[in-house]
Every structure is written in structure tokens, then in C-alpha cells.
Design a protein around this motif. Structure first.
Motif, PDB file in Angstrom:
ATOM      1  N   PHE A   1      57.739  31.632  67.623  1.00  0.00           N
ATOM      2  CA  PHE A   1      57.746  32.986  67.100  1.00  0.00           C
ATOM      3  C   PHE A   1      56.097  33.383  67.417  1.00  0.00           C
ATOM      4  O   PHE A   1      55.334  32.641  67.671  1.00  0.00           O
ATOM      5  CB  PHE A   1      58.029  32.881  65.764  1.00  0.00           C
ATOM      6  CG  PHE A   1      59.407  32.571  65.363  1.00  0.00           C
ATOM      7  CD1 PHE A   1      60.336  33.963  65.150  1.00  0.00           C
ATOM      8  CD2 PHE A   1      59.997  31.380  65.391  1.00  0.00           C
ATOM      9  CE1 PHE A   1      61.425  33.637  64.940  1.00  0.00           C
ATOM     10  CE2 PHE A   1      61.401  31.290  65.119  1.00  0.00           C
ATOM     11  CZ  PHE A   1      62.239  32.316  64.621  1.00  0.00           C
ATOM     12  N   GLU A   2      55.828  34.840  67.374  1.00  0.00           N
ATOM     13  CA  GLU A   2      54.949  35.515  67.449  1.00  0.00           C
ATOM     14  C   GLU A   2      54.803  36.385  66.395  1.00  0.00           C
ATOM     15  O   GLU A   2      55.730  37.324  66.386  1.00  0.00           O
ATOM     16  CB  GLU A   2      54.263  36.025  68.868  1.00  0.00           C
ATOM     17  CG  GLU A   2      54.085  34.951  69.683  1.00  0.00           C
ATOM     18  CD  GLU A   2      53.450  35.463  71.088  1.00  0.00           C
ATOM     19  OE1 GLU A   2      53.563  36.756  71.304  1.00  0.00           O
ATOM     20  OE2 GLU A   2      53.088  34.872  72.167  1.00  0.00           O
ATOM     21  N   LEU A   3      53.528  36.496  65.690  1.00  0.00           N
ATOM     22  CA  LEU A   3      53.379  37.673  64.850  1.00  0.00           C
ATOM     23  C   LEU A   3      52.076  38.471  65.613  1.00  0.00           C
ATOM     24  O   LEU A   3      51.063  38.124  65.719  1.00  0.00           O
ATOM     25  CB  LEU A   3      52.763  37.176  63.492  1.00  0.00           C
ATOM     26  CG  LEU A   3      52.283  38.387  62.555  1.00  0.00           C
ATOM     27  CD1 LEU A   3      53.468  39.211  62.075  1.00  0.00           C
ATOM     28  CD2 LEU A   3      51.895  37.731  61.293  1.00  0.00           C
ATOM     29  N   ARG A   4      52.563  39.756  65.746  1.00  0.00           N
ATOM     30  CA  ARG A   4      51.357  40.468  66.418  1.00  0.00           C
ATOM     31  C   ARG A   4      51.171  41.811  65.431  1.00  0.00           C
ATOM     32  O   ARG A   4      51.880  42.770  65.079  1.00  0.00           O
ATOM     33  CB  ARG A   4      52.053  41.154  67.688  1.00  0.00           C
ATOM     34  CG  ARG A   4      52.384  40.212  68.618  1.00  0.00           C
ATOM     35  CD  ARG A   4      52.937  40.715  69.958  1.00  0.00           C
ATOM     36  NE  ARG A   4      53.023  39.524  70.967  1.00  0.00           N
ATOM     37  CZ  ARG A   4      53.310  39.671  72.225  1.00  0.00           C
ATOM     38  NH1 ARG A   4      53.431  41.262  72.586  1.00  0.00           N
ATOM     39  NH2 ARG A   4      53.737  38.787  73.065  1.00  0.00           N
ATOM     40  N   VAL A   5      49.733  41.955  65.211  1.00  0.00           N
ATOM     41  CA  VAL A   5      49.353  43.018  64.237  1.00  0.00           C
ATOM     42  C   VAL A   5      48.052  43.721  64.863  1.00  0.00           C
ATOM     43  O   VAL A   5      47.391  43.039  65.725  1.00  0.00           O
ATOM     44  CB  VAL A   5      49.007  42.359  62.786  1.00  0.00           C
ATOM     45  CG1 VAL A   5      50.522  41.674  62.144  1.00  0.00           C
ATOM     46  CG2 VAL A   5      48.078  41.513  63.170  1.00  0.00           C
TER      47      VAL A   5
ATOM     48  N   VAL B   1      45.909  41.230  66.986  1.00  0.00           N
ATOM     49  CA  VAL B   1      45.691  39.759  66.776  1.00  0.00           C
ATOM     50  C   VAL B   1      47.310  39.166  66.746  1.00  0.00           C
ATOM     51  O   VAL B   1      47.957  39.667  66.326  1.00  0.00           O
ATOM     52  CB  VAL B   1      45.227  39.586  65.314  1.00  0.00           C
ATOM     53  CG1 VAL B   1      45.287  37.937  65.163  1.00  0.00           C
ATOM     54  CG2 VAL B   1      43.967  40.255  65.312  1.00  0.00           C
ATOM     55  N   ILE B   2      47.319  37.984  67.760  1.00  0.00           N
ATOM     56  CA  ILE B   2      48.358  37.346  68.037  1.00  0.00           C
ATOM     57  C   ILE B   2      48.240  36.063  67.406  1.00  0.00           C
ATOM     58  O   ILE B   2      47.507  35.405  67.737  1.00  0.00           O
ATOM     59  CB  ILE B   2      48.744  37.347  69.395  1.00  0.00           C
ATOM     60  CG1 ILE B   2      48.896  38.766  70.231  1.00  0.00           C
ATOM     61  CG2 ILE B   2      50.130  36.595  69.845  1.00  0.00           C
ATOM     62  CD1 ILE B   2      49.088  38.841  71.577  1.00  0.00           C
ATOM     63  N   VAL B   3      49.316  35.782  66.381  1.00  0.00           N
ATOM     64  CA  VAL B   3      49.424  34.582  65.674  1.00  0.00           C
ATOM     65  C   VAL B   3      50.683  33.771  66.344  1.00  0.00           C
ATOM     66  O   VAL B   3      51.711  34.252  65.961  1.00  0.00           O
ATOM     67  CB  VAL B   3      49.602  34.623  64.262  1.00  0.00           C
ATOM     68  CG1 VAL B   3      49.413  33.514  63.732  1.00  0.00           C
ATOM     69  CG2 VAL B   3      48.365  35.485  63.812  1.00  0.00           C
ATOM     70  N   PRO B   4      50.546  32.695  66.899  1.00  0.00           N
ATOM     71  CA  PRO B   4      51.599  32.239  67.480  1.00  0.00           C
ATOM     72  C   PRO B   4      52.173  31.349  66.265  1.00  0.00           C
ATOM     73  O   PRO B   4      51.457  30.450  65.725  1.00  0.00           O
ATOM     74  CB  PRO B   4      51.386  31.385  68.729  1.00  0.00           C
ATOM     75  CG  PRO B   4      49.936  31.056  68.349  1.00  0.00           C
ATOM     76  CD  PRO B   4      49.382  32.401  67.734  1.00  0.00           C
ATOM     77  N   VAL B   5      53.457  30.960  66.279  1.00  0.00           N
ATOM     78  CA  VAL B   5      54.012  30.012  64.952  1.00  0.00           C
ATOM     79  C   VAL B   5      55.179  29.395  65.676  1.00  0.00           C
ATOM     80  O   VAL B   5      56.322  30.013  66.383  1.00  0.00           O
ATOM     81  CB  VAL B   5      54.531  30.940  63.939  1.00  0.00           C
ATOM     82  CG1 VAL B   5      55.105  29.890  62.783  1.00  0.00           C
ATOM     83  CG2 VAL B   5      53.380  31.769  63.299  1.00  0.00           C
ATOM     84  N   GLY B   6      55.241  27.989  65.217  1.00  0.00           N
ATOM     85  CA  GLY B   6      56.442  27.343  65.739  1.00  0.00           C
ATOM     86  C   GLY B   6      57.032  26.583  64.606  1.00  0.00           C
ATOM     87  O   GLY B   6      56.564  25.945  63.949  1.00  0.00           O
ATOM     88  N   VAL B   7      58.398  26.696  64.673  1.00  0.00           N
ATOM     89  CA  VAL B   7      59.222  26.002  63.390  1.00  0.00           C
ATOM     90  C   VAL B   7      60.142  25.087  64.232  1.00  0.00           C
ATOM     91  O   VAL B   7      60.458  24.838  65.325  1.00  0.00           O
ATOM     92  CB  VAL B   7      59.766  27.316  62.602  1.00  0.00           C
ATOM     93  CG1 VAL B   7      58.918  28.042  61.859  1.00  0.00           C
ATOM     94  CG2 VAL B   7      60.887  27.689  63.272  1.00  0.00           C
TER      95      VAL B   7
ATOM     96  N   VAL C   1      54.728  43.576  64.037  1.00  0.00           N
ATOM     97  CA  VAL C   1      55.977  43.133  64.612  1.00  0.00           C
ATOM     98  C   VAL C   1      55.909  41.544  64.647  1.00  0.00           C
ATOM     99  O   VAL C   1      54.859  41.043  64.945  1.00  0.00           O
ATOM    100  CB  VAL C   1      56.192  43.936  66.014  1.00  0.00           C
ATOM    101  CG1 VAL C   1      56.356  45.148  65.787  1.00  0.00           C
ATOM    102  CG2 VAL C   1      55.085  43.392  66.854  1.00  0.00           C
ATOM    103  N   ALA C   2      57.205  40.693  64.834  1.00  0.00           N
ATOM    104  CA  ALA C   2      57.288  39.323  64.745  1.00  0.00           C
ATOM    105  C   ALA C   2      58.636  39.315  65.928  1.00  0.00           C
ATOM    106  O   ALA C   2      59.513  40.024  65.951  1.00  0.00           O
ATOM    107  CB  ALA C   2      57.907  38.901  63.524  1.00  0.00           C
TER     108      ALA C   2
END
Length: 845
Positions: free
Chosen positions: A763-767, A714-720, A750-751
Motif C-alpha cells: 500500500f501507499e499513503l500519499r499526503v 510525502v509518500i509512505v509505503p506500507v506492506g501488510v 489518498v491511500a
């Protein structure tokens, strides 16, 4: 007590296996007997042919001639009814059947003898000779062929004569029936006929009393009466006990059971059981009363005639009474089959009892009519009285049933049929008394009494249908109760292609078909058809229809269906044995095992069809042209079907996809529900079925998310927003990923800091999660947790934004001044409009 699913499954399995074994055993026995009979039948026919050849004036021909003479006499007399008339027709039907058997036997003999004659070779030409034995054998064969042909001609002539006589007898019977229907007799409207009826009744009672007095005055009969009196007293006592004690006890138990019954199906079955209890009780009463009256021995001819009529009428009354108790059940609404309130149910119950009383009165009136030689006017009055009482009951019965509304198409159809039946009841209730009042007694009786008997038959059939339906409902309820326990126990041995209880739901339909097959002949008998007519129809149907060289008969159709069904059941049983018992011990791969099981299924069904075609009498050699045409069709128009078939076999062997896999093909996501030989069924996420040809799965690109296991990423894209602490962001993302229950520890989450975007720091959170089927839920929960942690840390989620900087205000000031004062101001040096992204420095170009 909670049902044991394993015990229930074992019991059902044993029952099914026993039933299947019994069916297969009976069918094999039938095949053996049929084959033996088929081998011996020609010899029996040939022996009969030989016997017929020996004497041209055999007893059979003489008997057939006598039957034809009787038929001619019956036609000349014009009597179209009676036992003798029916016997003549039955004899002619048997004559036709035997004639056809003899003709077929002669044809068989001719074929065999001709083949033997051909084996001798052509006869010698002029001037040539052959051996004495060959010449003698050739002459005997020619003589026997001539005799068999003569016998066949004579049998065909007998068949044609029987057909002609039957047609003429049918015409006589129809004319006789029309004469009876249109004959105007004495009318009950004539008061003289009522006086004649009273006189006939008084005469009957007088003769009955005279018989009793004469037998009582006879010393011998009086002695017999003393000996039989205890038997009669005991019979009457038993009748009273059955009538007042047993019936009340049974009904009390039934009402108590109905109150404690759980569902409506059980209550309705109890209602039907209560009706049967009433029937048994009344039957015992009738039998004991009959034993008591007969044991007295006081009556002779008149008494016996009245007693027979009374018992016949009482039997009809019992039938009506039981049907009324089952449908209307005035004592308990829980056991009521008809959807009526208490008031309507009581009214319907009383109306049905009136109909039963009319049948009882008619049987008592008409029973001794031939013995008493009552005048026609008295008979008309008796029939009119019984018909009026019954017609009033019919009218009330149709009036109290109401007009229910329908909510479904099935209910609309049933209600339409019910309304049509109500109109028929009203029509009969009006027509029968009017015809009887005018004087058409036969027509009135023909309209009323068979119609009432038909209603009773329909009611019995409906009762049987409801019993089957409610029994199936009870069984399905028990299966639904056992299903959760079986699911908890991990029982997955059921057929995934068959819905739970689906075979049981076919039982009411089969019951309806059986009722139609059984009830149709009974209805024909009720409305005046004779057993001879029914046997003629049966023989005609049994012979079937001949189309060219093929003969289609119900027997052949039933044989075809049974063999196919038995072959299918055996194939399914072998498949289950291979799948769950043999193949798991061989170490064969799952794909190969599934391919072997599927191939066995296709081969077994094909063999069953071929055997069924042979058993049905269809010559397989005549299908060679059809098979050739199919080959041409496969080469021309069935290429895609063959391609899909081969692709289905490849899918079964290689197993790139299997049932339950989440795949993506042609942009469509879904779960594989079924892999057929021609196509694959995919259930998409919007609950629609996507049917894909197997060739597309073989030749196109397919993504299988669960081929080897269910682990997925699962890839969760995040923008700050810019200015955020990137190390802190990365740390928060890793903490959120590691704490989620579905995320695997290895490979670890991993991030990544991906890029500097126009307005965001990406950023991307990959689990990796344990089950990819939960990807949307996991992604949603991760997003919620990331948002909560960012709020706590004061990290702003970036959104697109722009800063507008005006670098030259001169043109704008000039335009404003012109619009306000009519003149433009002097532009100032260095004014410019600068539009750049937010966060850009002043030195950026």
C-alpha cells in the motif's frame, strides 16, 4: 526594563549615518582643499622660482650657507649632543625639504616654458627671419629656461651638501654616544664617593635653608609672604582634603559599584575608572602643593631646581601608582586587570611603588645637580641608589606575575610575549645595578630609566586596549539582549552576510594599530631619538618609494583606502535605499530588483576603485596594456569564469533559485545559502558547504522543492501480510493521514493498494504537507501512528518469508543410511522436494 529594539536600531542608525556623513563631509572638504592647493601650488612654486631667478645671491642661499658652516663647526668640535646640535640637524633637514621643493618647482617651470617655446615653432633657419615679438618672446623663454635649470642645479647641490653634512653629524652623534656608554666614571663601591654624596646633600640643604632665611629676613619679601600666606594655607588645606577625603570617597564608591556590577567587563572598566580617579586625585594634590609652595616665595635658584625635580619625579610616581592600582588593585580583586591572587597582587603593587619611588628619588637628586655643581662621585652614588631601589622593584614585579598556562594559540602567543618581557625585566634588574656599581653611570641610566618608561608606555597601551575590548564586550552583550526582541518584531533588515557584532570586533584591532603608530615614535623619543630624527623618518616615509613612473607613499595608500571605503559605504547605502524604499513601489519583479541592486553594487565598487586609483596618482593610461592583456586572458584562460559570471547574472534575473530554497543538484540536497556572481553556496543536510559553479545550475538539471511555495508531497509505503483486510488497511491509512497536523485537507490524503508482492500486500499513503522542509519528521510520525493503529487492529506488518517443502525424500534417506549403516535404502515412489513461496497452492507448477 526591556530595551526597545526599534529605538536601539534607530539610535544606532542615526549614529552610523551621522558618523558616515561627518567622514564624507571631511573627506570632500579635504578633496576640495587639496584640489585648490594642487592648482595653486605650481603658481606659488613658479613665483618662488621667479624670485630666485631675480637674484642669484638671495637670502635663502646665504642662510643655507650659514647653516652649512654651523654644521661644519659642530662636526669639528665633536659635540654630538645638545639642543644646538639638534637644531643644526633640524635646519639641515628643512634645507633638504626646501631644496627639493625648489627643484621640483624649477622642473615644473622648465616643463611649462619648454612647452610654450615649442608652441612658437622651430627657430628660423639661417637666412630666415621672424617677427620681432616672436623673437623677443623666444629669447625671454630661453633665458628663463636657462635660469630655471641653473636654479635646479643649485638646489640639487644644496640637497647633496645637506645629505653629506647630515651623514657626518650622525657619525659624530654615534661616536659621542659610544664614548658616553664606555666612559668609566667614579664607582659607588668607593666609600669616598658616599662621603662626597653626603656632603653634596648637606650643602644643598644648607643653601636651601639660607635662601629661605634670606628671603624671610628681607622686609619686602616678608610682606609679600604675609600677603601670600592665605593662598598657601588654602592650597595646603585643599591638598589635605584631596588626599584624605576625596580619594577615600571615590575609592569607596568604586568598590561599591564593583560589587554590584553584573559582568566582568563592567568590573574591569570600573577598575580602570578607579585608576583614573586616583590619577586625578593625585594630580590635584600635586597641583595644590605646588601652588602652596610657590606662593610662599621663600626659595630662589636652589629651591626652584629642587622643586622642579620633585614635581617631575612626583608626576612619574603618579603614573606608576596609577598603573599599579589598575593592574594589581589590592583593595578589590573585581577591579584587577592582572589575573593574580590577593597575595601576589599586593606584592606586585608594592614592587611597582618601589619603581615609582626610584624615579622620584632620581628626579630629586638630578634636578639641582647642575645648580649645585655636585662632584661626579656624588652623582654616581645618587644614580646607584635610585637604580638599586628600582631594580629591586623590577625583580619583584617579574617574580610575582607567575607562569600561567595557555589553552589556545592566541593565549600561547601572549604568554610567550609575557615570558619574554619577564626575562627582559630580570636582565635589566641585574644589568643596571652592576653597571652603576662598576662606574658606567651613563650606561646604567640608559639601560634602566628608558626601560621603565617603556614599561609604563606599554602598560598605558594595554589599558587602552582593554578599555576598547571590554567596551565592545559590553556592547555585544547589550546587542545579544536586544536581538531576541528584534527577531520577535520581525526585523530582518540586517545584512545576512555580516555576523552580528562583526564590525565591532574589529575595534580592538584598529586600536592596536593606532597604538602602534602612536607608540612607536614615543618609544623612539624615550630611547634617545630626537625630534629631528623622527621628522627625517617622517619625511622619508611621506615621500614614499618610487618604482619606475609610480610613486607609492602612505598618503596615496590612505587616500586610496579611504576613497574605496567611502565609495563602498555609499554604494551599500544606495543599495539599501533601492531595495527597501524605491523598488518596492515600482512593482518590479523580485528577480529584476535583486539584479538591479547587485549590478549597482558592482558598478559602484568599480567606480570607487577607478576614482581611488586616480586620486592615488596612478596614471590610468598606463593600464591600457594591462587591460589588453586581461582581454586576451578572458578570451583564452578565463572562459569558465566569464561563463559563471554570466550565469550568475542570469540566476539573479530569472531567479530559478533563491536564498533559502531546498534544491537537489547532482545528487546533492541542501539549502541555498548565498548566490554569488561566480558560484552558489549550498548548505547540505550534513552541515557541509557545497560550492557549485553557476554554469552548472544553468546548464544542468536542478530540482527546487520550494521554488513557488513550500507545499510538498510525502509518500509512505506500507506492506501488510497476506490475509489482511485490505479495505480496513486503506481506511486506517486515510484516518492517520487526515489527523496529522501538517497534512493539508486539500488536496486530501489518498491511500492506494499498489500490488501483490512476493510476501506482502503493498500500500501507499500519499499526503500533501504545508512545509516540505518537515518531510522527514512528518514521515516518521506517520509511520509511528500507522504502526500503533495496525497493532490495535491486529494487522500484521509483512516481512519476507519462504516455506520449504520436500517433494522427494529418497535421495536424502539414502544419504543418511549410507552415513549411518553403510548402505542406502530403497527410494519410495513419489518423494520430491518442493520449494515455493509461502501461500502457494498445491496445483502451482
Amino acid at each position: 526594563m526591556k530595551p526597545d529594539p526599534e529605538r536601539c536600531a534607530d539610535g544606532v542608525g542615526r549614529t552610523v549615518r551621522a558618523a558616515a556623513s561627518a567622514v564624507i563631509g571631511l573627506w570632500l572638504a579635504f578633496l576640495v582643499v587639496a584640489s585648490v592647493a594642487a592648482q595653486q601650488l605650481p603658481e606659488d612654486f613658479l613665483s618662488s622660482v621667479q624670485k630666485m631667478e631675480e637674484s642669484s645671491h638671495s637670502e635663502v642661499w646665504s642662510e643655507w650657507d650659514r647653516q652649512a658652516e654651523k654644521a661644519e663647526a659642530a662636526i669639528d668640535s665633536g659635540e654630538g649632543a645638545g639642543p644646538e646640535f639638534d637644531a643644526i640637524r633640524s635646519d639641515l633637514e628643512a634645507q633638504k625639504t626646501n631644496g627639493k621643493a625648489i627643484s621640483e618647482a624649477a622642473e615644473t617651470a622648465i616643463t611649462r616654458l619648454t612647452r610654450e617655446q615649442s608652441a612658437l615653432g622651430p627657430p628660423p633657419a639661417d637666412g630666415e627671419t621672424e617677427s620681432v615679438d616672436a623673437a623677443k618672446l623666444r629669447g625671454e623663454l630661453a633665458q628663463r629656461i636657462t635660469g630655471a635649470r641653473a636654479l635646479q642645479v643649485r638646489a640639487e647641490r644644496a640637497i647633496n651638501r645637506a645629505d653629506e653634512l647630515l651623514a657626518r653629524l650622525t657619525g659624530v652623534a654615534q661616536r659621542h654616544f659610544l664614548e658616553q656608554m664606555t666612559t668609566l666614571g667614579p664607582s659607588p663601591a668607593n666609600p669616598a664617593n658616599w662621603l662626597a654624596a653626603f656632603e653634596a646633600g648637606r650643602d644643598a640643604l644648607g643653601r636651601l635653608a639660607a635662601e629661605a632665611a634670606r628671603n624671610f629676613d628681607d622686609p619686602t619679601e616678608r610682606g609679600i609672604l604675609r600677603e601670600r600666606a592665605p593662598i598657601a594655607i588654602v592650597a595646603f588645606l585643599f591638598a589635605g582634603a584631596f588626599g584624605f577625603g576625596l580619594r577615600g570617597l571615590v575609592m569607596a564608591l568604586m568598590r561599591r559599584a564593583a560589587q554590584s556590577a553584573g559582568g566582568r567587563a563592567r568590573r574591569l572598566l570600573l577598575g580602570i575608572g578607579a585608576a583614573l580617579a586616583r590619577f586625578i586625585t593625585l594630580l590635584l594634590i600635586a597641583v595644590t602643593l605646588l601652588v602652596g609652595v610657590v606662593s610662599l616665595g621663600l626659595f630662589d635658584v636652589v629651591g626652584e631646581a629642587i622643586l622642579k625635580g620633585a614635581m617631575s619625579g612626583f608626576a612619574q610616581f603618579i603614573a606608576i601608582f596609577v598603573m599599579a592600582a589598575a593592574f594589581f588593585s589590592p583593595e578589590s580583586s573585581a577591579m584587577r586587570l592582572a589575573a593574580l591572587d590577593n597575595r601576589a597582587a599586593v606584592a606586585g603593587y608594592r614592587a611597582a611603588l618601589l619603581i615609582g619611588a626610584s624615579l622620584l628619588l632620581d628626579a630629586v637628586f638630578t634636578g639641582p645637580r647642575d645648580v649645585l655643581n655636585a662632584p661626579a662621585g656624588a652623582s654616581a652614588v645618587a644614580s646607584f641608589t635610585a637604580i638599586v631601589i628600582g631594580a629591586f622593584g623590577l625583580w619583584r614585579l617579574a617574580s610575582v606575575t607567575g607562569r600561567p598556562t595557555a589553552s589556545t594559540d592566541v593565549e600561547a602567543t601572549s604568554h610567550y610575549l609575557a615570558q619574554a618581557l619577564r626575562r627582559m625585566i630580570w636582565g635589566v634588574a641585574l644589568a643596571a645595578p652592576v653597571l652603576a656599581l662598576i662606574g658606567y653611570e651613563f650606561a646604567a641610566r640608559f639601560v634602566f630609566f628608558p626601560f621603565v618608561a617603556s614599561l609604563v608606555l606599554i602598560g598605558v597601551g594595554y589599558l587602552i586596549f582593554r578599555v576598547a575590548g571590554e567596551a565592545v564586550d559590553i556592547r555585544l552583550e547589550s546587542d545579544e539582549a536586544v536581538a531576541p526582541a528584534a527577531a520577535e518584531a520581525g526585523d530582518e533588515s540586517g545584512d545576512e552576510n555580516v555576523a552580528p557584532g562583526q564590525p565591532l570586533r574589529l575595534i580592538p584591532i584598529l586600536v592596536v594599530l593606532v597604538l602602534i603608530c602612536v607608540g612607536t615614535p614615543i618609544l623612539a623619543l624615550i630611547w634617545g631619538a630626537s625630534t629631528t630624527d623622527l621628522m627625517a623618518v617622517y619625511r622619508s616615509v611621506a615621500r614614499g618609494v618610487v618604482i619606475g613612473d609610480f610613486s607609492i607613499s602612505p598618503g596615496a595608500f590612505v587616500a586610496f583606502a579611504l576613497i574605496v571605503a567611502i565609495g563602498y559605504m555609499l554604494t551599500r547605502a544606495l543599495q539599501r535605499i533601492l531595495r527597501y524604499t524605491i523598488l518596492p513601489k515600482t512593482g518590479m519583479s523580485t528577480g529584476g530588483a535583486e539584479a538591479l541592486v547587485s549590478g549597482l553594487g558592482y558598478v559602484g565598487v568599480m567606480i570607487a576603485i577607478v576614482v581611488a586609483i586616480s586620486a592615488a596618482g596612478i596614471d590610468l593610461s598606463s593600464l591600457a596594456l594591462v587591460i589588453g592583456a586581461l582581454g586576451v586572458g578572458v578570451g583564452l584562460g578565463l572562459q569558465n569564469i566569464v561563463s559563471n559570471f554570466v550565469s550568475g547574472i542570469v540566476l539573479l534575473i530569472e531567479r530559478p533559485i533563491k536564498v533559502g530554497d531546498w534544491i537537489e543538484v547532482a545528487g546533492v540536497h541542501g539549502y541555498v545559502r548565498k548566490v554569488n556572481v561566480r558560484s552558489t553556496v549550498i548548505d547540505t543536510f550534513d552541515r557541509s558547504s557545497y560550492i557549485l559553479p553557476n554554469s552548472d545550475l544553468i546548464s544542468g538539471a536542478v530540482t527546487n522543492y520550494t521554488l513557488s511555495d513550500k507545499i510538498g508531497r510525502v509518500i509512505v509505503p506500507v506492506g501488510v501480510a497476506r490475509g489482511a483486510n485490505t479495505q480496513q488497511v486503506e481506511r486506517i491509512l486515510l484516518e492517520v493521514g487526515r489527523k496529522h497536523r501538517m497534512v493539508m485537507a486539500y488536496p486530501a490524503p489518498v491511500a492506494y493498494f499498489i500490488e501483490f508482492g512476493e510476501s506482502v500486500l503493498a500500500f501507499e499513503l500519499r499526503v500533501m504537507i504545508r512545509d516540505i522542509n518537515w518531510i522527514l519528521m512528518v514521515r516518521s510520525e506517520l509511520n509511528h501512528q500507522i504502526n500503533a493503529r495496525f497493532r490495535e487492529a491486529g494487522i500484521e506488518i509483512a516481512f519476507p518469508q519462504r516455506d520449504l517443502r520436500i517433494r522427494d525424500l529418497g535421495p536424502l534417506e539414502a544419504a543418511l543410511a549410507t552415513s549411518l549403516h553403510g548402505r542406502a535404502p530403497e527410494p519410495s515412489a513419489g518423494d520430491r522436494v518442493d520449494a515455493r513461496p509461502a501461500g502457494a497452492s498445491q496445483t502451482d507448477p
